[in-house]
Scaffold this active site. Structure first.
Site, PDB file in Angstrom:
ATOM      1  NE  ARG A 111       0.104  19.378 -14.907  1.00 44.13           N
ATOM      2  CZ  ARG A 111       0.573  20.518 -15.306  1.00 44.13           C
ATOM      3  NH1 ARG A 111       1.809  20.892 -14.967  1.00 44.13           N
ATOM      4  NH2 ARG A 111      -0.159  21.321 -16.057  1.00 44.13           N
ATOM      5  CD  GLU A 157      -1.055 -12.207 -34.846  1.00 46.95           C
ATOM      6  OE1 GLU A 157      -1.621 -13.105 -34.224  1.00 46.95           O
ATOM      7  OE2 GLU A 157       0.081 -11.786 -34.565  1.00 46.95           O
ATOM      8  N   GLY A 158      -6.132 -10.110 -37.715  1.00 48.24           N
ATOM      9  CA  GLY A 158      -7.593 -10.132 -37.723  1.00 48.24           C
ATOM     10  C   GLY A 158      -8.144  -8.905 -37.030  1.00 48.24           C
ATOM     11  CD  GLN A 185      -8.450  14.181 -22.555  1.00 45.34           C
ATOM     12  OE1 GLN A 185      -7.952  13.869 -23.617  1.00 45.34           O
ATOM     13  NE2 GLN A 185      -9.126  15.304 -22.394  1.00 45.34           N
ATOM     14  NE  ARG A 223      -7.069 -13.899 -35.587  1.00 49.57           N
ATOM     15  CZ  ARG A 223      -7.811 -14.471 -36.515  1.00 49.57           C
ATOM     16  NH1 ARG A 223      -8.645 -15.457 -36.184  1.00 49.57           N
ATOM     17  NH2 ARG A 223      -7.753 -14.064 -37.753  1.00 49.57           N
ATOM     18  CG  ASP A 237      -7.811 -20.396 -33.506  1.00 49.78           C
ATOM     19  OD1 ASP A 237      -8.363 -19.307 -33.770  1.00 49.78           O
ATOM     20  OD2 ASP A 237      -8.417 -21.462 -33.409  1.00 49.78           O
ATOM     21  N   GLY A 284      -6.943  -9.061 -47.518  1.00 45.98           N
ATOM     22  CA  GLY A 284      -6.558  -8.810 -46.134  1.00 45.98           C
ATOM     23  C   GLY A 284      -7.403  -9.699 -45.237  1.00 45.98           C
TER      24      GLY A 284
END
Ligand code: COS
Length: 425
Positions: free
Chosen positions: A293, A392-393, A365, A268, A265, A148
């Site tokens: 709300r 992609e890393g 939240q 990313r 490169d 990977g």
């Protein structure tokens, strides 16, 4: 009219007129066919025609999007350079409207940019026009069950036989595989038995990694989808005695590792942009919710803690946008596709994806219980953002790349006292 790619208007210093024009076209109305769409094949086609967005994955010289500015950027001299700032604008907009469309778009790029960079004229002619129209979908087959982050340890073999190659091995977590017409496959080149040693330089490590363009329907190729936490087209591919001619090789024998890194490169940076799009959507949802709300007799937005959350979310988003725009601008203007922007790209990818995760978590939240009800926008975004910190890393790999770049720069600079760094005092 609302546009979805806010970066270009808010950060004009990094963008040019053609980017403003593109951003103005990326409206919710224009992208409405993608909103809520679940049919991946239909989304893949729609991104090509009618939307024409794949044009931003291919340089103008090879049939892609036309630049409209009068003074061409320095990178225009490089026929393989794509406009990464355009890519960033498109992905920020898609991230807001449809993370599914964004993922398909991005992988279409990963599956075609190696052809742009290293393809022969025949390969480019055979692939790129159909990539542009959306009649063809590509995939980037790099990751393996045991390789990977450590790309250099990949095991898929390409054995030289006669005037071609025979591929054997397995790839996993390959996006777009269920839709793909072709695969860019990274394999370890080895010589035919008895021919003595490996191809190129030894078969070990990254020196033997070679890229091939393989038809997904070719004999010896089989695939199966992998169900993920988000319903994206992704799967596993096996190669069992898959024979391809030498003309299927992309670039030099042993050139595959660099080709994969050059492709990553460029892309990313745009992962950061997609994360910004998702975060922007979550922030918008959060603002709509807290102003509507009411609790304790007033809108939630009157609560100081809620305001503090909103302030943190907006600031992190803008910081991420700045890093993405900086990296994309440097990639476009430094020296074309050959320029290394690994450090800036890694910073943009790492910060934007991590920040988006925090922003979306706060949006959940702020929605309270409704934030975890299946199918609400923020609940969906909460699942959609998670893979971006991995694919992609991973964030951890980006940290290694950043630190390596930093240390190399420091080693190249004289220390404050004029001595070379590391020199004994
Ligand atoms: N452009 C051009 N060349 C590059 C490059 C780039 N972006 N990145 C690396 N290279 C070159 C280096 O210049 C070096 O060349 P030389 O051997 O000629 O000096 C070579 O490639 C090796 O580079 P490096 O030493 O940086 O490699 P490492 O093995 O130390 O690190 C990492 C490689 C870990 C950064 C790499 O394997 C990686 O990015 N892993 C993550 C993979 C990934 O993203 N997987 C997801 C798959 S797609 S969803």
């Amino acid at each position: 009219m609302t546009t979805l790619a806010l970066s270009s208007a808010e950060l004009p210093v990094f963008f040019e007129e053609r980017h403003a024009a593109l951003a103005a076209r990326l409206t919710p109305e224009a992208l409405a066919p993608l909103a809520g769409a679940r049919d991946a094949a239909a989304v893949a086609r729609c991104l090509g025609e009618p939307l024409g967005l794949y044009a931003h994955l291919v340089p103008e010289a090879l049939g892609g999007a036309r630049g409209v500015e009068e003074s061409a950027p320095p990178s225009a001299a490089d026929p393989t350079a794509i406009d990464v700032r355009a890519l960033v604008l498109v992905r920020e907009a898609l991230g807001q409207v449809s993370p599914l469309a964004d993922a398909i778009f991005a992988v279409q790029g990963l599956g075609s940019y190696p052809v742009v960079l290293a393809g022969s004229d025949a390969q480019r002619r055979a692939i790129l026009p159909d990539v542009l129209s959306g009649r063809r979908v590509g995939a980037f087959a790099l990751t393996e069950p045991e390789a990977g982050s450590d790309v250099a340890s990949l095991r898929t073999e390409a054995r030289r036989e006669g005037d071609g190659w025979v591929l054997d091995g397995e790839k996993v977590l390959i996006s777009n595989v269920p839709l793909a017409d072709h695969l860019v496959v990274f394999a370890r080149a080895v010589a035919a038995p008895g021919a003595g040693g490996a191809h190129g330089s030894g078969g070990a490590g990254r020196a033997a990694i070679t890229a091939f363009l393989v038809d997904s329907g070719a004999p010896g190729v089989s695939s199966e989808p992998l169900p993920m936490s988000v319903p994206h087209p992704i799967g596993r591919v096996r190669f069992a005695g898959c024979r391809v001619p030498d003309s299927a090789r992309l670039g030099e024998v042993g050139g595959g590792f660099k080709l994969a890194m050059q492709t990553l490169d460029a892309f990313r940076i745009s992962v950061g942009a997609a994360a910004n799009g998702m975060a922007a959507r979550a922030l918008r949802e959060a603002i709509a919710h807290v102003t509507r709300r009411r609790q304790f007799g007033a809108p939630l937005s009157e609560q100081q803690m809620v305001r503090a959350y909103l302030a943190e979310m907006a600031t992190e988003l803008d910081a991420a946008r700045l890093l993405v725009a900086r990296a994309a601008h440097k990639r476009d203007t430094a020296a074309g596709a050959a320029a290394r922007v690994s450090t800036e790209a890694a910073m943009a990818k790492m910060f934007a994806t991590e920040a988006a995760q925090r922003i979306i978590d706060r949006a959940v939240q702020l929605h309270g219980g409704m934030g975890v009800v299946e199918g609400t926008e923020v609940e969906r975004l909460y699942r959609e953002i998670r893979p971006l910190r991995i694919y992609e890393g991973t964030t951890e790999i980006q940290k290694l790349i950043i630190a390596k770049g930093l240390l190399e720069r420091a080693a190249a600079e004289p220390a404050a006292d004029g001595r070379a760094r590391g020199e004994a005092r």
